[in-house]
Design a protein around this motif. Structure first.
Motif, short mmCIF file in Angstrom:
data_model
loop_
_atom_site.label_atom_id
_atom_site.label_comp_id
_atom_site.label_asym_id
_atom_site.label_seq_id
_atom_site.Cartn_x
_atom_site.Cartn_y
_atom_site.Cartn_z
N TRP A 43 0.85 -1.19 0.00
CA TRP A 43 0.00 0.00 0.00
C TRP A 43 0.89 1.23 0.00
O TRP A 43 1.90 1.29 0.69
CB TRP A 43 -0.93 -0.01 1.21
N ASP A 44 0.50 2.20 -0.83
CA ASP A 44 1.26 3.43 -1.01
C ASP A 44 0.66 4.55 -0.18
O ASP A 44 -0.53 4.84 -0.31
CB ASP A 44 1.26 3.84 -2.49
N ASN A 45 1.47 5.17 0.65
CA ASN A 45 1.02 6.33 1.41
C ASN A 45 1.20 7.56 0.51
O ASN A 45 2.31 7.85 0.06
CB ASN A 45 1.84 6.49 2.69
N ILE A 46 0.09 8.26 0.23
CA ILE A 46 0.14 9.42 -0.67
C ILE A 46 -0.15 10.72 0.08
O ILE A 46 -0.25 11.78 -0.54
CB ILE A 46 -0.81 9.25 -1.87
N GLY A 47 -0.31 10.63 1.38
CA GLY A 47 -0.58 11.81 2.22
C GLY A 47 -0.89 11.34 3.62
O GLY A 47 -1.00 10.14 3.88
N SER A 48 -1.05 12.27 4.52
CA SER A 48 -1.34 11.93 5.90
C SER A 48 -2.68 11.19 5.99
O SER A 48 -3.72 11.73 5.63
CB SER A 48 -1.39 13.20 6.74
N GLY A 49 -2.63 9.92 6.42
CA GLY A 49 -3.84 9.11 6.53
C GLY A 49 -4.47 8.78 5.20
O GLY A 49 -5.68 8.56 5.12
#
Length: 108
Positions: free
Chosen positions: A82-88
């Motif tokens: 899973w890619d984190n693209i911003g906070s939360g």
């Protein structure tokens, strides 16, 4: 997206040059969402997390970090990344064209 060309530094346009470099770097580190898909952005790395927004078709994302989560099948295979693209904000890597089946960013 186009990148503005800065004038030479002696001409006093240091800020324009720096912004052009930042813009070019941001574009180079973003990845396209699979064509024809609107992609759910979730609050955590899995399908059990709530949807916080939906990316429209043709979106690009900058990946801050990656983490394992729910295994998902998509147009780019089956993956638990899973890619984190911003906070939360997380999207399944199976819908992002990174050019790799593995990690392309640091682990979260």
């Amino acid at each position: 997206m186009s990148v503005d060309q800065g004038q030479d530094i002696a001409g006093g346009n240091e800020k324009a040059i720096a912004e052009g470099v930042t813009t070019a770097a941001a574009t180079a580190n973003s990845y396209p969402v699979a064509p024809g898909y609107q992609l759910n952005v979730r609050s955590g790395p899995g399908t059990g997390y709530s949807i916080v927004r939906v990316l429209p078709e043709g979106s690009r994302v900058a990946i801050n970090c990656q983490t394992p989560g729910t295994r998902v099948s998509g147009p780019y295979g089956t993956s638990n990344i899973w890619d984190n693209i911003g906070s939360g904000q997380y999207v399944s890597d199976a819908y992002i064209r990174t050019g790799s089946d593995g990690y392309v960013a640091p682990r979260c």
